[in-house]
Design a protein around this motif. Structure first.
Motif, PDB file in Angstrom:
ATOM      1  N   UNK A  63       2.819 -16.439  -0.929  1.00  0.00           N
ATOM      2  CA  UNK A  63       4.085 -15.719  -1.053  1.00  0.00           C
ATOM      3  C   UNK A  63       4.049 -14.778  -2.252  1.00  0.00           C
ATOM      4  N   UNK A  64       3.428 -15.239  -3.340  1.00  0.00           N
ATOM      5  CA  UNK A  64       3.321 -14.369  -4.511  1.00  0.00           C
ATOM      6  C   UNK A  64       2.446 -13.147  -4.212  1.00  0.00           C
ATOM      7  N   UNK A  65       1.318 -13.364  -3.549  1.00  0.00           N
ATOM      8  CA  UNK A  65       0.448 -12.233  -3.205  1.00  0.00           C
ATOM      9  C   UNK A  65       1.179 -11.256  -2.284  1.00  0.00           C
ATOM     10  N   UNK A  66       1.942 -11.796  -1.344  1.00  0.00           N
ATOM     11  CA  UNK A  66       2.706 -10.934  -0.439  1.00  0.00           C
ATOM     12  C   UNK A  66       3.742 -10.129  -1.206  1.00  0.00           C
ATOM     13  N   UNK A  67       4.376 -10.763  -2.197  1.00  0.00           N
ATOM     14  CA  UNK A  67       5.363 -10.051  -3.008  1.00  0.00           C
ATOM     15  C   UNK A  67       4.713  -8.936  -3.817  1.00  0.00           C
ATOM     16  N   UNK A  68       3.503  -9.181  -4.332  1.00  0.00           N
ATOM     17  CA  UNK A  68       2.786  -8.137  -5.063  1.00  0.00           C
ATOM     18  C   UNK A  68       2.449  -6.968  -4.140  1.00  0.00           C
ATOM     19  N   UNK A  69       2.000  -7.263  -2.926  1.00  0.00           N
ATOM     20  CA  UNK A  69       1.695  -6.184  -1.990  1.00  0.00           C
ATOM     21  C   UNK A  69       2.948  -5.402  -1.626  1.00  0.00           C
ATOM     22  N   UNK A  70       4.058  -6.108  -1.459  1.00  0.00           N
ATOM     23  CA  UNK A  70       5.310  -5.428  -1.146  1.00  0.00           C
ATOM     24  C   UNK A  70       5.744  -4.523  -2.302  1.00  0.00           C
ATOM     25  N   UNK A  71       5.566  -5.007  -3.522  1.00  0.00           N
ATOM     26  CA  UNK A  71       5.905  -4.197  -4.693  1.00  0.00           C
ATOM     27  C   UNK A  71       4.990  -2.971  -4.783  1.00  0.00           C
ATOM     28  N   UNK A  72       3.692  -3.171  -4.491  1.00  0.00           N
ATOM     29  CA  UNK A  72       2.765  -2.034  -4.484  1.00  0.00           C
ATOM     30  C   UNK A  72       3.190  -1.011  -3.445  1.00  0.00           C
ATOM     31  N   UNK A  74       6.187  -0.460  -2.292  1.00  0.00           N
ATOM     32  CA  UNK A  74       7.398   0.220  -2.732  1.00  0.00           C
ATOM     33  C   UNK A  74       7.122   1.205  -3.866  1.00  0.00           C
ATOM     34  N   UNK A  75       6.287   0.790  -4.811  1.00  0.00           N
ATOM     35  CA  UNK A  75       5.988   1.640  -5.964  1.00  0.00           C
ATOM     36  C   UNK A  75       5.238   2.903  -5.561  1.00  0.00           C
ATOM     37  N   UNK A  76       4.353   2.772  -4.580  1.00  0.00           N
ATOM     38  CA  UNK A  76       3.492   3.890  -4.195  1.00  0.00           C
ATOM     39  C   UNK A  76       4.016   4.660  -2.997  1.00  0.00           C
ATOM     40  N   UNK A  77       5.187   4.279  -2.483  1.00  0.00           N
ATOM     41  CA  UNK A  77       5.701   4.891  -1.249  1.00  0.00           C
ATOM     42  C   UNK A  77       5.822   6.407  -1.363  1.00  0.00           C
ATOM     43  N   UNK A  78       6.283   6.887  -2.507  1.00  0.00           N
ATOM     44  CA  UNK A  78       6.479   8.334  -2.662  1.00  0.00           C
ATOM     45  C   UNK A  78       5.166   9.102  -2.671  1.00  0.00           C
ATOM     46  N   UNK A  79       4.054   8.387  -2.889  1.00  0.00           N
ATOM     47  CA  UNK A  79       2.740   9.034  -2.946  1.00  0.00           C
ATOM     48  C   UNK A  79       2.035   9.037  -1.591  1.00  0.00           C
ATOM     49  N   UNK A  80       2.683   8.494  -0.579  1.00  0.00           N
ATOM     50  CA  UNK A  80       2.024   8.394   0.723  1.00  0.00           C
ATOM     51  C   UNK A  80       1.585   9.754   1.265  1.00  0.00           C
ATOM     52  N   UNK A  81       2.401  10.805   1.173  1.00  0.00           N
ATOM     53  CA  UNK A  81       1.907  12.108   1.658  1.00  0.00           C
ATOM     54  C   UNK A  81       0.653  12.581   0.924  1.00  0.00           C
ATOM     55  N   UNK A  82       0.594  12.341  -0.400  1.00  0.00           N
ATOM     56  CA  UNK A  82      -0.586  12.722  -1.166  1.00  0.00           C
ATOM     57  C   UNK A  82      -1.784  11.860  -0.761  1.00  0.00           C
ATOM     58  N   UNK A  83      -1.548  10.576  -0.545  1.00  0.00           N
ATOM     59  CA  UNK A  83      -2.631   9.699  -0.073  1.00  0.00           C
ATOM     60  C   UNK A  83      -3.216  10.245   1.222  1.00  0.00           C
ATOM     61  N   UNK A  84      -2.347  10.612   2.143  1.00  0.00           N
ATOM     62  CA  UNK A  84      -2.818  11.115   3.436  1.00  0.00           C
ATOM     63  C   UNK A  84      -3.629  12.389   3.263  1.00  0.00           C
ATOM     64  N   UNK A  85      -3.186  13.266   2.362  1.00  0.00           N
ATOM     65  CA  UNK A  85      -3.938  14.508   2.126  1.00  0.00           C
ATOM     66  C   UNK A  85      -5.309  14.206   1.522  1.00  0.00           C
ATOM     67  N   UNK A  86      -5.336  13.296   0.548  1.00  0.00           N
ATOM     68  CA  UNK A  86      -6.609  12.948  -0.093  1.00  0.00           C
ATOM     69  C   UNK A  86      -7.573  12.326   0.908  1.00  0.00           C
ATOM     70  N   UNK A  87      -7.067  11.466   1.752  1.00  0.00           N
ATOM     71  CA  UNK A  87      -7.920  10.847   2.767  1.00  0.00           C
ATOM     72  C   UNK A  87      -8.459  11.907   3.728  1.00  0.00           C
ATOM     73  N   UNK A  88      -7.576  12.813   4.162  1.00  0.00           N
ATOM     74  CA  UNK A  88      -8.015  13.863   5.084  1.00  0.00           C
ATOM     75  C   UNK A  88      -9.056  14.766   4.433  1.00  0.00           C
ATOM     76  N   UNK A  89      -8.857  15.094   3.158  1.00  0.00           N
ATOM     77  CA  UNK A  89      -9.833  15.921   2.452  1.00  0.00           C
ATOM     78  C   UNK A  89     -11.171  15.210   2.325  1.00  0.00           C
ATOM     79  N   UNK A 668      -0.550  -4.032  -8.141  1.00  0.00           N
ATOM     80  CA  UNK A 668      -1.569  -5.010  -7.754  1.00  0.00           C
ATOM     81  C   UNK A 668      -1.708  -4.992  -6.242  1.00  0.00           C
ATOM     82  N   UNK A 669      -2.872  -4.543  -5.769  1.00  0.00           N
ATOM     83  CA  UNK A 669      -3.143  -4.460  -4.339  1.00  0.00           C
ATOM     84  C   UNK A 669      -4.090  -5.588  -3.927  1.00  0.00           C
ATOM     85  N   UNK A 670      -3.624  -6.462  -3.040  1.00  0.00           N
ATOM     86  CA  UNK A 670      -4.402  -7.603  -2.578  1.00  0.00           C
ATOM     87  C   UNK A 670      -4.790  -7.373  -1.124  1.00  0.00           C
TER      88      UNK A 670
END
Length: 704
Positions: A63-72, A74-89, A668-670
């Motif tokens: 449950x703790x690991x799941x909570x850390x992943x959920x927090x990750x 949420x924290x990184x959600x705004x960067x998802x478009x940039x993640x997608x661009x970096x992956x595509x590049x 923290x990404x698990x």
């Protein structure tokens, strides 16, 4: 459990909140449960020890690991478009239908081949000629279907070319399953053996297969077994058992294919025994083990060639005739001199000459030893690496090797040892990449004790050296493992955004020879950490980068480096990325049941001895977390990691969340379905990498 439920509730509330609240998700906090870690040299409180669960089934821990992943998330959600661009590049720089340079062995040409979109390659062979019809040995895309993790980690074809044995892992814990396939029919044989090392060798009878069995608890490879096809595993013959749990082992055939050898190795000692491959029943010892005595033997014709540190700190080559092997080291004769500046990394014997893989001035290079003459293979850049490629057949004048730098894509060459002629076999394709747009340099940073530390640097042409650029610095610095420069498709996107990339060749590796390693382990380990910080400060002072715009990254033992640097010099970094980090050094090294612990007493020290206990405790990242303002951090782990157990970074993150001050984010990404290397597959690692890259660009204030 109350703390975890509150953390989960907080995350749930954020998802349903107005936009202004969603920008600040609350990090989870692990419960504290008193626990004492005892040792001969002291007792330590570890309130997060409960997060260790060897079964990986504890609901509270999960449950703790799941909570850390959920927090990750949420924290990184705004960067998802940039993640997608970096992956595509990144994947735009990967040739999707790429294939390897074929090599010949016993009449067949072997090659790996990717098809567009495939995460795994097909391995095939062709009889007689490189353009003959292909025979598929392993259709890995098909083999991987239905598995969240897949690795084909070793395979070996029988001497008559009819069968192939291979080691497969579908969990990520490196507990491999041995299987055998009939290559003429494609049918799997009933011979299946579990919990083995990925190291398989056939005897000349084409029925006897040698493998290494793992201890079921420590996962240490400790027994060489001989399996005869068609017989029950319970009847397998014990060939050799290594009683000393500080040694690892491997099995191989010599370059001339005449002998089968068992090698055992520790940080400061080796021992090897060999038997004729035609009748591998009686193994002859090459030389008995002794502390600070290392060697590795190969065979060609009527003599042995041995790489050894005997009277040669940076290693030399010696030779001994078959008839004199029993005389031991007294019969060894030097082929190369001992050197203070040249470190012999490896060698490959051919009939009539030897190819040396060596290091000089921080670069890895190839030298050919022919008819008493020694000649280096040419290089054209200040910072580069050469490495011997697959040279399966010794009856040739041509030596295959690869060349790479931070600018030049990996290029496969072959060079004629007699004439010096060199020809290109393949340049690794990097679509959309022009090497002329980038500059690589080798600089030397002065460490605080006066040592000159080599640094390989790359940046896009036109980036100004005026102290304004962002810097991304990477290092490893342990086990004598050297970090060599190469083009990485995932790095191009950062370079194109003006980021300077530096590869710091800190002490603890062997870039500058064995002394470089000796000065970076055991009671000198802190040199690795201070070297890294001093490289950063040098690059900033020389205006390669701006203060406050530096990101640092390391993984595994390099993750220990990151943890130590975070405690020692947090103000020097805007971001620290620690992948599968080894951060709970003392507790782990006190527990001999954990995989790798006993192997590593000569790397880190045995904390049962007080000098080592005290020294390790003084730098262990987990034990030195304090109430201080840490930089932003991105930490990752795999639940099934057998090298660095998931609970080390989990405990470290929990303690950081408890004690750190300031508002810099800690993510923290698990990975719940992977081990030490993360998820398997050609593209998956780039998808994972795009996440921390986007976070890094944000923290370095790189505008999109």
């Amino acid at each position: 459990m109350k703390t975890l439920l509150l953390a989960g509730a907080a995350l749930t509330a954020v998802a349903a909140s107005p936009a202004w609240a969603q920008a600040a998700p609350q990090p989870p906090r692990a419960a504290k449960k008193p626990h004492q870690v005892t040792s001969p040299n002291g007792t330590r409180e570890d309130d997060y020890y409960w997060l260790r669960d060897d079964t990986r089934k504890n609901p509270e821990m999960l449950a703790y690991l799941a909570a850390e992943n959920a927090y990750a998330d949420a924290t990184l959600a705004s960067l998802k478009p940039l993640q997608d661009r970096l992956y595509a590049e990144t994947i735009s720089h990967i040739k999707q239908d790429d294939s390897s340079v074929p090599y010949r062995e016993r009449g067949y040409y072997y090659q790996t081949r990717f098809t567009p979109g495939a995460d795994y390659p097909v391995i095939e062979r062709r009889k007689g000629a490189p353009d003959a019809p292909a025979e598929v040995m392993f259709d890995q895309p098909a083999m991987a279907k239905g598995h969240s993790f897949f690795a084909l980690s070793d395979w070996s074809v029988s001497q008559d070319n009819r069968r192939v044995a291979y080691a497969e892992d579908i969990v990520g814990r490196r507990q491999y399953v041995l299987k055998v396939k009939d290559l003429s029919t494609g049918r799997l044989l009933p011979d299946t053996i579990t919990n083995v090392e990925p190291n398989l060798v056939w005897a000349d009878d084409n029925r006897t297969l040698f493998y290494i069995a793992k201890d079921p608890v420590t996962l240490r490879g400790y027994r060489v077994m001989a399996h005869v096809l068609g017989t029950p595993v319970s009847a397998d013959r014990l060939v050799y058992e290594e009683k000393d749990d500080t040694f690892q082992m491997g099995i191989s055939r010599t370059s001339d294919d005449r002998f089968l050898c068992i090698g055992v190795s520790a940080t400061v000692s080796d021992e090897q025994r060999c038997a004729p491959a035609a009748a591998p029943t009686r193994f002859t010892l090459v030389a008995p083990r002794a502390r600070e005595f290392r060697y590795g033997a190969d065979h060609m014709g009527d003599h042995w060639i041995i790489r050894t540190n005997r009277d040669a700190r940076n290693y030399k080559l010696v030779t001994v005739a078959d008839r004199e092997l029993a005389r031991g080291v007294a019969a060894w004769r030097d082929l190369t001199p001992a050197s203070d500046s040249v470190f012999i990394e490896d060698f490959k014997p051919f009939r009539g000459f030897i190819a040396l893989d060596q290091r000089e001035g921080g670069n890895r290079m190839i030298r050919l030893l022919t008819d008493g003459r020694s000649a280096p293979v040419k290089a054209d850049e200040p910072a580069y690496q050469m490495e011997l490629a697959v040279n399966a057949e010794p009856d040739t004048d041509w030596v295959r090797y690869t060349y790479a730098s931070l600018v030049t894509p990996t290029t496969t060459y072959e060079v004629n040892a007699r004439t010096g002629e060199r020809r290109v076999l393949k340049v690794a394709p990097v679509p959309g990449y022009d090497p002329s747009n980038y500059v690589t340099e080798r600089v030397w940073a002065t460490a605080r004790d006066g040592t000159k530390v080599p640094v390989s640097v790359v940046y896009r042409r036109g980036v100004k050296r005026d102290g304004s650029a962002p810097l991304f610095q990477y290092a490893y610095g342990s086990y004598g493992v050297s970090m060599d420069p190469a083009v990485d498709p995932a790095r191009i996107a950062m370079l194109d955004r003006g980021v300077v990339y530096a590869l710091a060749h800190i002490r603890g590796g062997q870039e500058m020879g064995r002394g470089w390693y000796d000065d970076g382990h055991l009671l000198r380990k802190k040199n690795s950490f201070t070297d890294f910080v001093d490289v950063t400060r040098y690059l900033v002072a020389q205006k390669y980068a701006a203060p406050g715009r530096v990101a640092a990254m390391g993984g595994s033992a390099g993750g220990l480096l990151m943890g130590a640097v975070a405690n020692m010099a947090p103000k020097d970094y805007a971001l620290i990325i620690a992948q599968v980090p080894f951060v709970d050094v003392v507790t782990t090294m006190l527990d001999a049941s954990i995989p790798l612990t006993t192997f590593e007493y000569d790397e880190w020290g045995n904390p049962a001895q007080k000098p080592y206990y005290d020294y390790m405790l003084s730098y262990s990242p987990y034990d030195n977390v304090a109430a201080r303002a840490y930089p932003a951090m991105y930490v990752s782990t795999g639940l099934w990691d057998s090298q660095v157990q998931y609970y080390e970074p989990t405990k470290w993150v929990a303690r950081l969340r408890e004690l750190k001050t300031g508002d810099a984010p800690l993510v923290y990404r698990v990975n719940m379905e992977a081990g030490h290397g993360g998820k398997s597959g050609r593209f998956e690692r780039y998808r994972q990498g795009a996440e921390w890259q986007a976070f890094a660009l944000q923290r370095l204030k790189v505008a999109e």
